[in-house]
Design a protein around this motif. Structure first.
Motif, PDB file in Angstrom:
ATOM      1  N   ARG A   1       0.279  -9.496  -2.723  1.00  0.00           N
ATOM      2  CA  ARG A   1       1.414  -9.328  -1.808  1.00  0.00           C
ATOM      3  C   ARG A   1       2.657 -10.042  -2.342  1.00  0.00           C
ATOM      4  NH1 ARG A   1       0.488  -4.999   1.360  1.00  0.00           N
ATOM      5  NH2 ARG A   1      -1.640  -5.045   2.168  1.00  0.00           N
ATOM      6  N   LEU A   2       2.459 -11.195  -2.956  1.00  0.00           N
ATOM      7  CA  LEU A   2       3.594 -11.913  -3.525  1.00  0.00           C
ATOM      8  C   LEU A   2       4.151 -11.186  -4.749  1.00  0.00           C
ATOM      9  CD1 LEU A   2       2.444 -15.647  -3.282  1.00  0.00           C
ATOM     10  CD2 LEU A   2       4.118 -14.471  -1.858  1.00  0.00           C
ATOM     11  N   GLN A   3       3.288 -10.522  -5.498  1.00  0.00           N
ATOM     12  CA  GLN A   3       3.723  -9.814  -6.702  1.00  0.00           C
ATOM     13  C   GLN A   3       4.520  -8.560  -6.392  1.00  0.00           C
ATOM     14  OE1 GLN A   3      -0.260  -9.467  -8.201  1.00  0.00           O
ATOM     15  NE2 GLN A   3       0.095 -10.905  -9.878  1.00  0.00           N
ATOM     16  N   GLN A   4       4.314  -7.983  -5.215  1.00  0.00           N
ATOM     17  CA  GLN A   4       4.936  -6.694  -4.885  1.00  0.00           C
ATOM     18  C   GLN A   4       6.453  -6.707  -5.064  1.00  0.00           C
ATOM     19  OE1 GLN A   4       3.040  -6.265  -0.932  1.00  0.00           O
ATOM     20  NE2 GLN A   4       2.408  -4.231  -1.603  1.00  0.00           N
ATOM     21  N   LYS A   5       7.102  -7.701  -4.515  1.00  0.00           N
ATOM     22  CA  LYS A   5       8.564  -7.775  -4.560  1.00  0.00           C
ATOM     23  C   LYS A   5       9.069  -7.780  -5.994  1.00  0.00           C
ATOM     24  CE  LYS A   5      12.205 -11.199  -3.797  1.00  0.00           C
ATOM     25  NZ  LYS A   5      12.502 -12.564  -3.280  1.00  0.00           N
ATOM     26  N   TYR A   6       8.452  -8.584  -6.838  1.00  0.00           N
ATOM     27  CA  TYR A   6       8.931  -8.742  -8.219  1.00  0.00           C
ATOM     28  C   TYR A   6       8.594  -7.515  -9.060  1.00  0.00           C
ATOM     29  CZ  TYR A   6       9.378 -13.429  -6.426  1.00  0.00           C
ATOM     30  OH  TYR A   6       9.731 -14.507  -5.643  1.00  0.00           O
ATOM     31  N   PHE A   7       7.465  -6.877  -8.757  1.00  0.00           N
ATOM     32  CA  PHE A   7       7.101  -5.646  -9.464  1.00  0.00           C
ATOM     33  C   PHE A   7       8.170  -4.585  -9.231  1.00  0.00           C
ATOM     34  CE2 PHE A   7       5.059  -1.534  -9.981  1.00  0.00           C
ATOM     35  CZ  PHE A   7       4.312  -1.704 -11.132  1.00  0.00           C
ATOM     36  N   GLU A   8       8.612  -4.451  -7.993  1.00  0.00           N
ATOM     37  CA  GLU A   8       9.629  -3.448  -7.677  1.00  0.00           C
ATOM     38  C   GLU A   8      10.971  -3.804  -8.311  1.00  0.00           C
ATOM     39  OE1 GLU A   8      11.330  -0.885  -3.858  1.00  0.00           O
ATOM     40  OE2 GLU A   8       9.960  -2.582  -3.535  1.00  0.00           O
ATOM     41  N   GLU A   9      11.305  -5.090  -8.361  1.00  0.00           N
ATOM     42  CA  GLU A   9      12.557  -5.510  -8.996  1.00  0.00           C
ATOM     43  C   GLU A   9      12.576  -5.155 -10.481  1.00  0.00           C
ATOM     44  OE1 GLU A   9      13.079  -9.659  -8.303  1.00  0.00           O
ATOM     45  OE2 GLU A   9      13.656  -9.423  -6.195  1.00  0.00           O
ATOM     46  N   ILE A  10      11.427  -5.298 -11.138  1.00  0.00           N
ATOM     47  CA  ILE A  10      11.344  -5.057 -12.580  1.00  0.00           C
ATOM     48  C   ILE A  10      11.266  -3.572 -12.907  1.00  0.00           C
ATOM     49  CG2 ILE A  10       9.895  -5.375 -14.640  1.00  0.00           C
ATOM     50  CD1 ILE A  10       9.075  -8.096 -13.429  1.00  0.00           C
ATOM     51  N   THR A  11      10.468  -2.829 -12.147  1.00  0.00           N
ATOM     52  CA  THR A  11      10.160  -1.441 -12.509  1.00  0.00           C
ATOM     53  C   THR A  11      10.886  -0.396 -11.661  1.00  0.00           C
ATOM     54  OG1 THR A  11       8.284  -1.244 -10.978  1.00  0.00           O
ATOM     55  CG2 THR A  11       7.847  -2.214 -13.152  1.00  0.00           C
ATOM     56  N   GLY A  12      11.348  -0.774 -10.482  1.00  0.00           N
ATOM     57  CA  GLY A  12      11.941   0.210  -9.586  1.00  0.00           C
ATOM     58  C   GLY A  12      10.896   0.991  -8.803  1.00  0.00           C
ATOM     59  N   GLU A  13       9.630   0.725  -9.071  1.00  0.00           N
ATOM     60  CA  GLU A  13       8.532   1.384  -8.354  1.00  0.00           C
ATOM     61  C   GLU A  13       7.798   0.355  -7.492  1.00  0.00           C
ATOM     62  OE1 GLU A  13       8.314   4.532  -8.425  1.00  0.00           O
ATOM     63  OE2 GLU A  13       9.419   5.066 -10.242  1.00  0.00           O
ATOM     64  N   GLN A  14       7.040   0.853  -6.532  1.00  0.00           N
ATOM     65  CA  GLN A  14       6.328  -0.039  -5.633  1.00  0.00           C
ATOM     66  C   GLN A  14       4.901  -0.310  -6.105  1.00  0.00           C
ATOM     67  OE1 GLN A  14       6.493   1.306  -1.588  1.00  0.00           O
ATOM     68  NE2 GLN A  14       8.721   1.232  -1.477  1.00  0.00           N
ATOM     69  N   LEU A  15       4.407  -1.487  -5.752  1.00  0.00           N
ATOM     70  CA  LEU A  15       3.017  -1.862  -5.998  1.00  0.00           C
ATOM     71  C   LEU A  15       2.306  -1.718  -4.655  1.00  0.00           C
ATOM     72  CD1 LEU A  15       1.220  -3.052  -8.313  1.00  0.00           C
ATOM     73  CD2 LEU A  15       1.737  -5.311  -7.372  1.00  0.00           C
ATOM     74  N   ILE A  16       1.479  -0.690  -4.536  1.00  0.00           N
ATOM     75  CA  ILE A  16       0.823  -0.365  -3.268  1.00  0.00           C
ATOM     76  C   ILE A  16      -0.562  -1.002  -3.238  1.00  0.00           C
ATOM     77  CG2 ILE A  16       0.121   1.466  -1.706  1.00  0.00           C
ATOM     78  CD1 ILE A  16       3.125   1.427  -2.301  1.00  0.00           C
ATOM     79  N   VAL A  17      -0.766  -1.942  -2.325  1.00  0.00           N
ATOM     80  CA  VAL A  17      -2.040  -2.659  -2.242  1.00  0.00           C
ATOM     81  C   VAL A  17      -3.014  -1.893  -1.353  1.00  0.00           C
ATOM     82  CG1 VAL A  17      -3.176  -4.797  -1.538  1.00  0.00           C
ATOM     83  CG2 VAL A  17      -0.920  -4.878  -2.635  1.00  0.00           C
ATOM     84  N   GLN A  18      -4.211  -1.671  -1.889  1.00  0.00           N
ATOM     85  CA  GLN A  18      -5.292  -1.029  -1.147  1.00  0.00           C
ATOM     86  C   GLN A  18      -6.534  -1.901  -1.245  1.00  0.00           C
ATOM     87  OE1 GLN A  18      -5.549   2.729  -3.245  1.00  0.00           O
ATOM     88  NE2 GLN A  18      -3.961   3.671  -1.992  1.00  0.00           N
ATOM     89  N   TYR A  19      -7.495  -1.676  -0.345  1.00  0.00           N
ATOM     90  CA  TYR A  19      -8.710  -2.489  -0.329  1.00  0.00           C
ATOM     91  C   TYR A  19      -9.944  -1.607  -0.496  1.00  0.00           C
ATOM     92  CZ  TYR A  19      -5.231  -5.487   1.833  1.00  0.00           C
ATOM     93  OH  TYR A  19      -4.082  -6.183   2.092  1.00  0.00           O
ATOM     94  N   MET A  20     -10.904  -2.116  -1.257  1.00  0.00           N
ATOM     95  CA  MET A  20     -12.174  -1.423  -1.433  1.00  0.00           C
ATOM     96  C   MET A  20     -13.285  -2.479  -1.430  1.00  0.00           C
ATOM     97  SD  MET A  20     -13.228   1.300  -4.441  1.00  0.00           S
ATOM     98  CE  MET A  20     -11.882   2.411  -4.023  1.00  0.00           C
ATOM     99  N   PRO A  21     -13.546  -3.088  -0.262  1.00  0.00           N
ATOM    100  CA  PRO A  21     -14.527  -4.175  -0.209  1.00  0.00           C
ATOM    101  C   PRO A  21     -15.964  -3.668  -0.275  1.00  0.00           C
ATOM    102  CG  PRO A  21     -13.727  -3.679   1.991  1.00  0.00           C
ATOM    103  CD  PRO A  21     -12.934  -2.807   1.047  1.00  0.00           C
ATOM    104  N   GLY A  22     -16.853  -4.599  -0.585  1.00  0.00           N
ATOM    105  CA  GLY A  22     -18.276  -4.279  -0.598  1.00  0.00           C
ATOM    106  C   GLY A  22     -18.969  -4.834  -1.824  1.00  0.00           C
ATOM    107  N   GLY A  23     -20.130  -5.422  -1.610  1.00  0.00           N
ATOM    108  CA  GLY A  23     -20.929  -5.927  -2.720  1.00  0.00           C
ATOM    109  C   GLY A  23     -20.266  -7.058  -3.469  1.00  0.00           C
ATOM    110  N   GLY A  24     -19.417  -7.828  -2.786  1.00  0.00           N
ATOM    111  CA  GLY A  24     -18.728  -8.929  -3.471  1.00  0.00           C
ATOM    112  C   GLY A  24     -17.854  -8.446  -4.610  1.00  0.00           C
ATOM    113  N   GLY A  25     -17.275  -7.257  -4.460  1.00  0.00           N
ATOM    114  CA  GLY A  25     -16.408  -6.683  -5.487  1.00  0.00           C
ATOM    115  C   GLY A  25     -17.055  -5.554  -6.267  1.00  0.00           C
TER     116      GLY A  25
END
Length: 321
Positions: free
Chosen positions: A52-76
């Motif tokens: 979540r902290l990286q999202q802002k800076y990723f967009e500043e550098i690339t102009g694109e968004q970093l979309i966070v999704q979750y896929m939990p289970g089995g400890g990764g």
């Protein structure tokens, strides 16, 4: 004949040059759309917080968004076992955690092998720590150890999964302190914290990041770093207390097999640039993270080093002989 050969050669060189220029152009255009960042755990843990902290800076550098999704289970394991089936164009990346990705495949089938994960950058780690609620009767690590000695197995710990950094730390601590506790694995640090705060367990194998994020609710008894953490100068290290424990959870990123090398390099460069941003560094450090830079060209050596360390842990956990 000579003319046709010359024309053919010129045509071939022209096509090769055009192909090379196209490759460069494609590389320069990356990323050309939003990047999906899959966290193989539930929300609320360290992997999620740092993403979540990286999202802002990723967009500043690339102009694109970093979309966070979750896929939990089995400890990764659920996420890592599906990474190879995801698009290999660099627009899908996944959190890669140590020791999880090394320990989990040892001696069992979890749907993936360590070498199948194409790690391109490691950017921080969180030192292991024992946490209790502020209202806990255990004021010190000695108090907790005494309780475990008086009632073997009665002291319960939450932690972020099986064969995780927390699991390794618990196994190591039991051996060094000569006590028996009950470790309960949860689907990520967020769930482990919830279990502690909700009174489901007496303590948690967490990290300095958890203590930083819940300073008004938890107390840290000891930290597995070589020196006291600057945010918690009053909390002793395990080594100070006579237990040879230094370690934690390392977090990085991987891409599906087949992702072009130049795209992996660009991803590595982007996240290294984020990691070196003074504001980002301050935000991460204020949350208890310890920043590190392991770019693509250094990942193989870093992984080999960690493999040696975790093989010893695997023997302690009974994963290998």
């Amino acid at each position: 004949m000579r003319l046709s050969i010359s024309i053919g050669l010129a045509t071939g060189l022209g096509l090769s040059l055009a192909s090379a220029l196209t490759t460069v152009a494609l590389a320069d255009d990356f990323p050309s759309k939003n990047v999906q960042y899959v966290i193989p755990f539930g929300p609320g843990g360290e992997s999620d917080i740092s993403a979540r902290l990286q999202q802002k800076y990723f967009e500043e550098i690339t102009g694109e968004q970093l979309i966070v999704q979750y896929m939990p289970g089995g400890g990764g394991a659920v996420g890592w076992s599906q990474l190879s089936d995801m698009p290999a164009d660099g627009h899908t990346i996944m959190g890669s955690n140590l020791p999880h990705i090394i320990l989990k495949p040892m001696g069992q089938d979890v749907g993936f092998k360590t070498e199948e994960l194409n790690n391109f950058f490691y950017f921080h780690y969180s030192p292991d720590a024992i946490l209790v609620r502020n209202d806990s009767p255990h004021e010190t690590l000695d108090d907790l150890i005494q309780a475990a000695e008086e009632a073997p197995g009665a002291v319960t710990f939450s932690g972020s999964g099986t064969y995780s950094a927390n699991d390794v730390a618990n196994t190591r601590f039991q051996q060094l302190a000569d006590v028996t506790t009950t470790y309960i694995p949860f689907k990520g640090t967020g769930a482990a914290v919830t279990a502690l705060l909700g009174g489901q367990v007496q303590a948690e194998w967490g990290y300095t990041t958890v203590a930083a994020n819940h300073q008004d609710k938890v107390r840290m008894l000891a930290v597995a770093s070589e020196e006291r953490h600057p945010m918690f100068p009053d909390v002793p290290t395990f080594q100070e207390l006579g237990y040879d424990m230094v370690g934690g959870a390392y977090r990085g990123m991987a891409v599906p097999e087949g992702t072009p090398e130049d795209v992996q390099q660009q991803l590595s460069d982007i996240f290294q640039q984020i990691n070196q941003n003074p504001q980002f560094r301050e935000e991460m450090q204020d949350l208890g993270f310890v920043l590190m830079d392991v770019p693509l060209e250094e990942v193989d050596a870093f992984m080999a080093e960690r493999m040696d360390v975790y093989e010893a842990s695997a023997r302690e956990l009974g994963l290998i002989e």
